[in-house]
Design a protein around this motif. Structure first.
Motif, PDB file in Angstrom:
ATOM      1  N   THR A  79       0.947  -1.301  -0.075  1.00 58.67           N
ATOM      2  CA  THR A  79      -0.088   0.065   0.132  1.00 58.67           C
ATOM      3  C   THR A  79       0.874   1.138   0.084  1.00 58.67           C
ATOM      4  O   THR A  79       1.112   2.038   0.921  1.00 58.67           O
ATOM      5  N   PRO A  80       1.710   1.479  -1.021  1.00 56.90           N
ATOM      6  CA  PRO A  80       2.394   2.732  -1.090  1.00 56.90           C
ATOM      7  C   PRO A  80       1.841   4.135  -1.064  1.00 56.90           C
ATOM      8  O   PRO A  80       2.261   5.075  -0.845  1.00 56.90           O
ATOM      9  N   GLU A  81       0.630   3.902  -1.348  1.00 57.78           N
ATOM     10  CA  GLU A  81      -0.321   5.113  -1.360  1.00 57.78           C
ATOM     11  C   GLU A  81      -0.780   5.764  -0.151  1.00 57.78           C
ATOM     12  O   GLU A  81      -0.971   6.938  -0.102  1.00 57.78           O
ATOM     13  N   TYR A  82      -0.355   4.882   0.785  1.00 56.84           N
ATOM     14  CA  TYR A  82      -0.735   5.349   2.335  1.00 56.84           C
ATOM     15  C   TYR A  82       0.267   4.759   3.171  1.00 56.84           C
ATOM     16  O   TYR A  82       0.592   3.650   3.517  1.00 56.84           O
ATOM     17  N   LEU A  83       0.966   5.877   3.836  1.00 62.27           N
ATOM     18  CA  LEU A  83       2.167   5.374   4.859  1.00 62.27           C
ATOM     19  C   LEU A  83       1.539   5.191   6.244  1.00 62.27           C
ATOM     20  O   LEU A  83       2.021   5.979   7.047  1.00 62.27           O
ATOM     21  N   TRP A  84       1.060   4.197   6.377  1.00 62.73           N
ATOM     22  CA  TRP A  84       0.556   3.556   7.730  1.00 62.73           C
ATOM     23  C   TRP A  84       1.611   3.259   8.790  1.00 62.73           C
ATOM     24  O   TRP A  84       1.438   3.197   9.867  1.00 62.73           O
ATOM     25  N   ILE A  85       2.782   3.246   8.027  1.00 65.12           N
ATOM     26  CA  ILE A  85       4.072   2.978   8.780  1.00 65.12           C
ATOM     27  C   ILE A  85       4.246   4.122   9.726  1.00 65.12           C
ATOM     28  O   ILE A  85       4.671   4.108  10.884  1.00 65.12           O
ATOM     29  N   LEU A  86       3.859   5.409   9.433  1.00 69.19           N
ATOM     30  CA  LEU A  86       3.910   6.468  10.418  1.00 69.19           C
ATOM     31  C   LEU A  86       3.304   6.317  11.749  1.00 69.19           C
ATOM     32  O   LEU A  86       3.478   6.869  12.751  1.00 69.19           O
ATOM     33  N   TYR A  87       2.190   5.462  11.816  1.00 70.10           N
ATOM     34  CA  TYR A  87       1.424   5.003  13.120  1.00 70.10           C
ATOM     35  C   TYR A  87       2.083   4.000  14.132  1.00 70.10           C
ATOM     36  O   TYR A  87       2.047   4.229  15.181  1.00 70.10           O
ATOM     37  N   ALA A  88       2.964   3.507  13.426  1.00 67.78           N
ATOM     38  CA  ALA A  88       3.677   2.266  14.034  1.00 67.78           C
ATOM     39  C   ALA A  88       5.053   2.228  14.550  1.00 67.78           C
ATOM     40  O   ALA A  88       5.662   1.842  15.679  1.00 67.78           O
ATOM     41  N   TRP A  89       6.016   3.068  14.000  1.00 70.43           N
ATOM     42  CA  TRP A  89       7.300   3.387  14.050  1.00 70.43           C
ATOM     43  C   TRP A  89       7.743   4.004  15.439  1.00 70.43           C
ATOM     44  O   TRP A  89       8.737   3.194  16.159  1.00 70.43           O
ATOM     45  N   LEU A  90       7.039   4.937  15.685  1.00 72.61           N
ATOM     46  CA  LEU A  90       7.510   5.576  17.076  1.00 72.61           C
ATOM     47  C   LEU A  90       7.126   4.736  18.441  1.00 72.61           C
ATOM     48  O   LEU A  90       7.989   4.642  19.079  1.00 72.61           O
ATOM     49  N   PRO A  91       5.981   4.131  18.467  1.00 77.95           N
ATOM     50  CA  PRO A  91       5.803   3.241  19.551  1.00 77.95           C
ATOM     51  C   PRO A  91       6.818   2.082  19.611  1.00 77.95           C
ATOM     52  O   PRO A  91       7.192   1.620  20.811  1.00 77.95           O
ATOM     53  N   LEU A  92       7.359   1.466  18.397  1.00 75.63           N
ATOM     54  CA  LEU A  92       8.480   0.632  18.481  1.00 75.63           C
ATOM     55  C   LEU A  92       9.415   1.081  18.899  1.00 75.63           C
ATOM     56  O   LEU A  92      10.241   0.294  19.712  1.00 75.63           O
TER      57      LEU A  92
END
Length: 208
Positions: A79-92
């Motif tokens: 899903t390159p059109e939506y960067l949902w990684i931004l929601y997960a990287w900081l908590p990790l």
């Protein structure tokens, strides 16, 4: 732990990863899916190696970075059109942050500042990507339990009152935002009120 377990975990992990890539190449050569379980398999020898050397802090950092790489790869491939990684990287990254902080992670000041930073980050994401609905209240509700527990867990009565208040505010907001015509928040609020009542009658009242 025996040192022989380290080379065994490395060899077994490598053998499994090679097997997965062979299966991937034979069955679906057009889609490289073996990379995802392969990275997770690497946690086994890494865990063994760092546990043997008492390097839990560095293990938490490397493991967090690996997870972020896996999620980023999945995000960009599927899903390159939506960067949902931004929601997960900081908590990790908070995992190694807490590990390196050590005992300071149990300090109320540290917990409050770290929680505020994480909440502000999600508010920023909310305003930038989806300003139409304040979904940041959901991660905020979860995050607030950290400083609340660190600060008041040793005072069970006050902790139960503040915790019940937090749950009450949360469900009232969710009720108003999602279904204001149906007042359903009273049910979970009624349930959570038994928490401070139980603390009072079965601990403080009994010892009085």
């Amino acid at each position: 732990m025996k040192k022989g377990y380290v080379p065994f975990s490395m060899f077994a992990s490598l053998f499994t990863i090679v097997f997965l890539f062979i299966v991937n190449w034979l069955t679906t050569p057009g889609e490289i899916w073996a990379i995802y379980p392969a990275i997770f398999i690497l946690f086994w020898p890494l865990n063994v190696l760092f546990k043997l050397q008492n390097g839990y802090k560095w293990y938490s950092l490397i493991a967090s970075l690996l997870l972020i790489i896996v999620l980023l790869t999945i995000n960009l491939v599927q899903t390159p059109e939506y960067l949902w990684i931004l929601y997960a990287w900081l908590p990790l990254l908070y995992w190694p942050l807490i590990s390196f902080a050590g005992r300071q992670a149990g300090n109320p000041t540290f917990a409050v500042l770290a929680s505020i930073a994480l909440i502000m980050y999600y508010i920023g994401l909310n305003l930038f990507f989806e300003p139409g609905f304040p979904w940041f209240i959901f991660p905020t509700f979860v995050i607030l339990w950290w400083p609340l527990s660190v600060t008041f867990a040793r005072r069970p009565m006050l902790y139960s009152v503040l915790g019940s208040f937090l749950v009450t505010i949360f469900f009232i907001n969710v009720n108003v935002l999602t279904s204001p015509n149906v007042i359903w928040a009273v049910y979970p609020i009624f349930t959570v009120l038994w928490w401070p009542l139980s603390i009072y009658f079965f601990i403080y009242r009994r010892t009085a």
